[in-house]
Design a protein around this motif. Structure first.
Motif, PDB file in Angstrom:
ATOM      1  N   ASP A   1     -67.503 -18.608 -40.733  1.00 53.11           N
ATOM      2  CA  ASP A   1     -67.515 -18.239 -42.149  1.00 53.11           C
ATOM      3  C   ASP A   1     -67.176 -16.764 -42.207  1.00 53.11           C
ATOM      4  O   ASP A   1     -67.707 -15.975 -41.414  1.00 53.11           O
ATOM      5  CB  ASP A   1     -68.922 -18.411 -42.746  1.00 53.11           C
ATOM      6  N   GLY A   2     -66.318 -16.406 -43.156  1.00 53.43           N
ATOM      7  CA  GLY A   2     -65.995 -14.988 -43.259  1.00 53.43           C
ATOM      8  C   GLY A   2     -65.036 -14.709 -44.399  1.00 53.43           C
ATOM      9  O   GLY A   2     -64.766 -15.567 -45.251  1.00 53.43           O
ATOM     10  N   TRP A   3     -64.524 -13.485 -44.406  1.00 50.69           N
ATOM     11  CA  TRP A   3     -63.677 -13.019 -45.497  1.00 50.69           C
ATOM     12  C   TRP A   3     -62.445 -12.309 -44.936  1.00 50.69           C
ATOM     13  O   TRP A   3     -62.504 -11.705 -43.862  1.00 50.69           O
ATOM     14  CB  TRP A   3     -64.428 -12.014 -46.368  1.00 50.69           C
ATOM     15  N   LEU A   4     -61.367 -12.357 -45.698  1.00 50.76           N
ATOM     16  CA  LEU A   4     -60.240 -11.484 -45.434  1.00 50.76           C
ATOM     17  C   LEU A   4     -60.492 -10.239 -46.279  1.00 50.76           C
ATOM     18  O   LEU A   4     -60.723 -10.354 -47.488  1.00 50.76           O
ATOM     19  CB  LEU A   4     -58.930 -12.162 -45.850  1.00 50.76           C
ATOM     20  N   VAL A   5     -60.508  -9.073 -45.658  1.00 49.02           N
ATOM     21  CA  VAL A   5     -60.852  -7.854 -46.397  1.00 49.02           C
ATOM     22  C   VAL A   5     -59.623  -6.959 -46.491  1.00 49.02           C
ATOM     23  O   VAL A   5     -58.975  -6.657 -45.489  1.00 49.02           O
ATOM     24  CB  VAL A   5     -62.006  -7.088 -45.704  1.00 49.02           C
ATOM     25  N   ASN A   6     -59.315  -6.571 -47.716  1.00 50.88           N
ATOM     26  CA  ASN A   6     -58.174  -5.698 -47.951  1.00 50.88           C
ATOM     27  C   ASN A   6     -58.631  -4.526 -48.803  1.00 50.88           C
ATOM     28  O   ASN A   6     -58.941  -4.700 -49.980  1.00 50.88           O
ATOM     29  CB  ASN A   6     -57.076  -6.496 -48.669  1.00 50.88           C
ATOM     30  N   LYS A   7     -58.710  -3.333 -48.200  1.00 55.80           N
ATOM     31  CA  LYS A   7     -59.168  -2.120 -48.896  1.00 55.80           C
ATOM     32  C   LYS A   7     -60.436  -2.398 -49.709  1.00 55.80           C
ATOM     33  O   LYS A   7     -60.512  -2.122 -50.902  1.00 55.80           O
ATOM     34  CB  LYS A   7     -58.064  -1.598 -49.812  1.00 55.80           C
ATOM     35  N   GLY A   8     -61.418  -2.996 -49.033  1.00 58.86           N
ATOM     36  CA  GLY A   8     -62.711  -3.209 -49.691  1.00 58.86           C
ATOM     37  C   GLY A   8     -62.795  -4.488 -50.508  1.00 58.86           C
ATOM     38  O   GLY A   8     -63.874  -4.903 -50.903  1.00 58.86           O
ATOM     39  N   GLU A   9     -61.663  -5.126 -50.804  1.00 60.56           N
ATOM     40  CA  GLU A   9     -61.676  -6.384 -51.557  1.00 60.56           C
ATOM     41  C   GLU A   9     -61.902  -7.542 -50.598  1.00 60.56           C
ATOM     42  O   GLU A   9     -61.117  -7.741 -49.670  1.00 60.56           O
ATOM     43  CB  GLU A   9     -60.320  -6.597 -52.265  1.00 60.56           C
TER      44      GLU A   9
ATOM     45  N   LEU B   1     -64.198  -0.749 -43.796  1.00 60.29           N
ATOM     46  CA  LEU B   1     -63.725  -1.906 -44.555  1.00 60.29           C
ATOM     47  C   LEU B   1     -63.199  -1.478 -45.928  1.00 60.29           C
ATOM     48  O   LEU B   1     -62.461  -2.210 -46.579  1.00 60.29           O
ATOM     49  CB  LEU B   1     -64.850  -2.941 -44.722  1.00 60.29           C
ATOM     50  N   GLU B   2     -63.584  -0.255 -46.359  1.00 55.37           N
ATOM     51  CA  GLU B   2     -63.112   0.237 -47.666  1.00 55.37           C
ATOM     52  C   GLU B   2     -61.619   0.560 -47.627  1.00 55.37           C
ATOM     53  O   GLU B   2     -60.933   0.484 -48.638  1.00 55.37           O
ATOM     54  CB  GLU B   2     -63.893   1.501 -48.079  1.00 55.37           C
ATOM     55  N   THR B   3     -61.121   0.965 -46.449  1.00 52.55           N
ATOM     56  CA  THR B   3     -59.725   1.411 -46.369  1.00 52.55           C
ATOM     57  C   THR B   3     -58.849   0.475 -45.537  1.00 52.55           C
ATOM     58  O   THR B   3     -57.631   0.486 -45.664  1.00 52.55           O
ATOM     59  CB  THR B   3     -59.660   2.816 -45.737  1.00 52.55           C
ATOM     60  N   ALA B   4     -59.468  -0.338 -44.662  1.00 54.27           N
ATOM     61  CA  ALA B   4     -58.680  -1.181 -43.752  1.00 54.27           C
ATOM     62  C   ALA B   4     -57.914  -2.247 -44.530  1.00 54.27           C
ATOM     63  O   ALA B   4     -58.367  -2.716 -45.581  1.00 54.27           O
ATOM     64  CB  ALA B   4     -59.609  -1.839 -42.742  1.00 54.27           C
ATOM     65  N   GLU B   5     -56.733  -2.614 -44.000  1.00 54.63           N
ATOM     66  CA  GLU B   5     -55.918  -3.631 -44.662  1.00 54.63           C
ATOM     67  C   GLU B   5     -55.868  -4.907 -43.829  1.00 54.63           C
ATOM     68  O   GLU B   5     -55.645  -4.853 -42.624  1.00 54.63           O
ATOM     69  CB  GLU B   5     -54.501  -3.097 -44.881  1.00 54.63           C
ATOM     70  N   ASN B   6     -56.077  -6.032 -44.519  1.00 51.11           N
ATOM     71  CA  ASN B   6     -55.963  -7.349 -43.881  1.00 51.11           C
ATOM     72  C   ASN B   6     -56.748  -7.509 -42.587  1.00 51.11           C
ATOM     73  O   ASN B   6     -56.200  -7.914 -41.572  1.00 51.11           O
ATOM     74  CB  ASN B   6     -54.491  -7.687 -43.617  1.00 51.11           C
ATOM     75  N   VAL B   7     -58.027  -7.142 -42.624  1.00 46.16           N
ATOM     76  CA  VAL B   7     -58.870  -7.433 -41.458  1.00 46.16           C
ATOM     77  C   VAL B   7     -59.746  -8.633 -41.792  1.00 46.16           C
ATOM     78  O   VAL B   7     -60.006  -8.923 -42.963  1.00 46.16           O
ATOM     79  CB  VAL B   7     -59.769  -6.242 -41.040  1.00 46.16           C
ATOM     80  N   ILE B   8     -60.172  -9.321 -40.743  1.00 45.44           N
ATOM     81  CA  ILE B   8     -61.046 -10.474 -40.964  1.00 45.44           C
ATOM     82  C   ILE B   8     -62.461 -10.099 -40.586  1.00 45.44           C
ATOM     83  O   ILE B   8     -62.715  -9.609 -39.484  1.00 45.44           O
ATOM     84  CB  ILE B   8     -60.543 -11.671 -40.151  1.00 45.44           C
ATOM     85  N   LEU B   9     -63.369 -10.285 -41.530  1.00 47.97           N
ATOM     86  CA  LEU B   9     -64.785 -10.019 -41.282  1.00 47.97           C
ATOM     87  C   LEU B   9     -65.459 -11.363 -41.007  1.00 47.97           C
ATOM     88  O   LEU B   9     -65.515 -12.232 -41.880  1.00 47.97           O
ATOM     89  CB  LEU B   9     -65.418  -9.331 -42.497  1.00 47.97           C
ATOM     90  N   ILE B  10     -65.915 -11.541 -39.768  1.00 47.67           N
ATOM     91  CA  ILE B  10     -66.574 -12.789 -39.392  1.00 47.67           C
ATOM     92  C   ILE B  10     -68.073 -12.619 -39.585  1.00 47.67           C
ATOM     93  O   ILE B  10     -68.681 -11.748 -38.983  1.00 47.67           O
ATOM     94  CB  ILE B  10     -66.254 -13.153 -37.928  1.00 47.67           C
ATOM     95  N   ASP B  11     -68.629 -13.465 -40.450  1.00 44.42           N
ATOM     96  CA  ASP B  11     -70.042 -13.316 -40.786  1.00 44.42           C
ATOM     97  C   ASP B  11     -70.909 -14.191 -39.886  1.00 44.42           C
ATOM     98  O   ASP B  11     -71.992 -13.813 -39.472  1.00 44.42           O
ATOM     99  CB  ASP B  11     -70.249 -13.719 -42.253  1.00 44.42           C
ATOM    100  N   ASP B  12     -70.385 -15.389 -39.576  1.00 37.54           N
ATOM    101  CA  ASP B  12     -71.232 -16.378 -38.934  1.00 37.54           C
ATOM    102  C   ASP B  12     -70.362 -17.306 -38.083  1.00 37.54           C
ATOM    103  O   ASP B  12     -69.437 -17.920 -38.604  1.00 37.54           O
ATOM    104  CB  ASP B  12     -71.930 -17.167 -40.053  1.00 37.54           C
ATOM    105  N   LEU B  13     -70.657 -17.377 -36.777  1.00 32.58           N
ATOM    106  CA  LEU B  13     -69.901 -18.275 -35.893  1.00 32.58           C
ATOM    107  C   LEU B  13     -70.624 -19.611 -35.794  1.00 32.58           C
ATOM    108  O   LEU B  13     -71.848 -19.647 -35.713  1.00 32.58           O
ATOM    109  CB  LEU B  13     -69.793 -17.663 -34.492  1.00 32.58           C
ATOM    110  N   GLN B  14     -69.852 -20.714 -35.775  1.00 30.16           N
ATOM    111  CA  GLN B  14     -70.484 -22.038 -35.707  1.00 30.16           C
ATOM    112  C   GLN B  14     -70.121 -22.773 -34.422  1.00 30.16           C
ATOM    113  O   GLN B  14     -69.216 -22.356 -33.705  1.00 30.16           O
ATOM    114  CB  GLN B  14     -70.056 -22.867 -36.916  1.00 30.16           C
ATOM    115  N   ALA B  15     -70.856 -23.851 -34.182  1.00 30.57           N
ATOM    116  CA  ALA B  15     -70.569 -24.765 -33.063  1.00 30.57           C
ATOM    117  C   ALA B  15     -70.538 -24.050 -31.718  1.00 30.57           C
ATOM    118  O   ALA B  15     -69.711 -24.347 -30.864  1.00 30.57           O
ATOM    119  CB  ALA B  15     -69.237 -25.487 -33.308  1.00 30.57           C
ATOM    120  N   LEU B  16     -71.458 -23.097 -31.534  1.00 27.11           N
ATOM    121  CA  LEU B  16     -71.457 -22.324 -30.282  1.00 27.11           C
ATOM    122  C   LEU B  16     -71.684 -23.190 -29.056  1.00 27.11           C
ATOM    123  O   LEU B  16     -71.161 -22.904 -27.992  1.00 27.11           O
ATOM    124  CB  LEU B  16     -72.515 -21.214 -30.342  1.00 27.11           C
TER     125      LEU B  16
END
Length: 446
Positions: free
Chosen positions: A390-398, A359-374
């Protein structure tokens, strides 16, 4: 609850008196204390002691009856045996459940010393401190709407008329915190964390507070996200909740009932990326409160479900194993219909990936933390899912929190398109798992 040996003696005596030759009994006692707090005050304190036994009786025609009772004195057991015997004449004629062939195999007696329970006042105090620390972590955190600190003692046993007798006991303590923000002109954001150990004294409550605060704060500055295909990284908990939603894949009972994505002869088939291995491992050292036998008295064990991407085994009860010509795996729970379910997942990397991803180097990946309404967004028999997350868009660690979005796909495709399984694993309520990278999935944003 009387001692197991006493129950066994009553049962033998009453069965003999009633002329019952073949029976088995599974029972458990759970002592539970849990507390919740709200804005500096105790909100709920619950203490319960639940005992129950399930009695199965086979008659001379080898059909079976089942009854459950909470009454385990000699009178209660006699009545239960009598009722189950009467019910046995209305039992199914085909695929009648039978004793597990492994119910009498000796197992290591790993009876752990039970933890001495913490007084309720101490539970409340610890949880109030946790709530206070969370509220102080950031001015935007205005409440901890869901929280709980619980401890339980569990005793379980299985015995049958062939001489099987198994008992075990253990203690568990867990803490759960989920905080919520309120800021002028912004949507409320929330996040949570969980810890489990043998006793309250050993619980990492401060780690739980810190994780909850960090996650919640990281969601404060959120952005909309464009709809499209993205490389996706599942958190351990998110991946296991997806695996759990499609667990019919490994469930021998589901396969026999035609309620599965697998067929009986799929063993040996490549169903996932060769980077993935999934075991069901009740006895994994990280499994606090591990059970050494199931509801039919079968010893639990490590079951290799997916080995380097290949479907290697199903989860079995004694009955499904007999019908599919396999071994029981220790995954049965006893009742009018024996059901099969996973014990504790262990997901890990098989083999070496062509390149390590981070995740430190990857560009524009989505980190999914928690899935809802299973329960609503999963079509377990089609293999498809569409779930808010719930999650984040991760760009070079940001990391940038995603305002709101849905992930959709096909579970069997997800398994095949895994491109990286991280080394670092995490303990979640359902098992041990690292982060899982998937080449691409459809994300619907704004």
């Amino acid at each position: 609850m009387p001692k197991i040996e006493e129950i066994a003696t009553y049962a033998q005596e009453n069965a003999a008196k009633l002329g019952i030759k073949k029976f088995d009994i599974y029972g458990s006692t759970v002592d539970d204390t849990s507390v919740q707090v709200d804005q500096g005050e105790p909100k709920q304190v619950k203490a319960s002691n639940r005992s129950g036994v399930t009695v199965r009786v086979w008659n001379e025609e080898n059909t079976m009856g089942v009854t459950s009772t909470t009454d385990v004195d000699p009178k209660g057991l006699e009545l239960a045996l009598q009722t189950a015997y009467e019910a046995s004449f209305f039992g199914v004629k085909e695929n009648v459940p039978d004793f597990s062939p492994e119910a009498t195999i000796p197992i290591e007696n790993n009876t752990k010393e039970k933890a001495s329970p913490a007084p309720v006042a101490e539970l409340i105090e610890k949880l109030l401190v946790a709530e206070k620390e969370l509220l102080a972590a950031h001015p935007a955190i205005k409440g901890v709407p869901y929280n709980g600190l619980a401890q339980r003692d569990i005793d379980r046993f299985y015995l049958n008329s062939d001489g099987a007798l198994r008992t075990e006991s253990h203690s568990l303590a867990s803490v759960y915190l989920y905080s919520k923000t309120e800021e002028e002109g912004k949507k409320p954001r929330s996040a949570g964390a969980y810890r489990v150990k043998e006793s309250v004294a050993d619980l990492d409550i401060s780690g739980c507070i810190q994780e909850t605060a960090e996650k919640t704060i990281s969601h404060l500055h959120y952005e909309k996200i464009k709809t499209g295909k993205y490389q996706v990284v599942f958190s351990p908990e998110a991946f296991l909740s997806l695996l759990g939603a499609f667990s019919n894949l490994f469930n021998a009972q589901s396969i026999l009932d035609n309620q599965s994505l697998s067929k009986a002869d799929d063993i040996g088939k490549q169903i996932a990326s060769p980077l993935l291995s999934v075991y069901d491992d009740a006895l994994h050292p990280a499994n606090v409160g591990a059970e050494s036998f199931d509801g039919e008295g079968t010893p639990t064990r490590q079951v290799k479900l997916i080995e380097s991407g290949v479907l290697s085994s199903f989860l079995h009860s004694a009955g499904t194993a007999k019908r599919l010509n396999a071994q029981p795996t220790g995954n049965a729970s006893i009742g009018a219909k024996v059901s099969v379910g996973p014990n504790f997942y262990h997901v890990f990397a098989a083999g070496t990936a062509e390149k390590e991803l981070s995740l430190e180097t990857a560009e524009n990946v989505i980190l999914i933390d928690d899935l809802q309404a299973l329960h609503a967004g999963v079509k377990a028999l089609q293999g498809s899912f569409s779930l808010p997350f719930d999650g984040w868009l991760v760009n070079k660690g940001e990391k940038t929190s995603i305002e709101s979005a849905t992930v959709a796909g096909d579970f069997l495709e997800v398994l095949k398109s895994i491109v990286y399984v991280e080394k670092e694993a995490e303990l979640t309520p359902g098992g041990v798992c690292p982060r899982i990278w998937v080449s691409e999935l459809s994300i619907t944003g704004e």
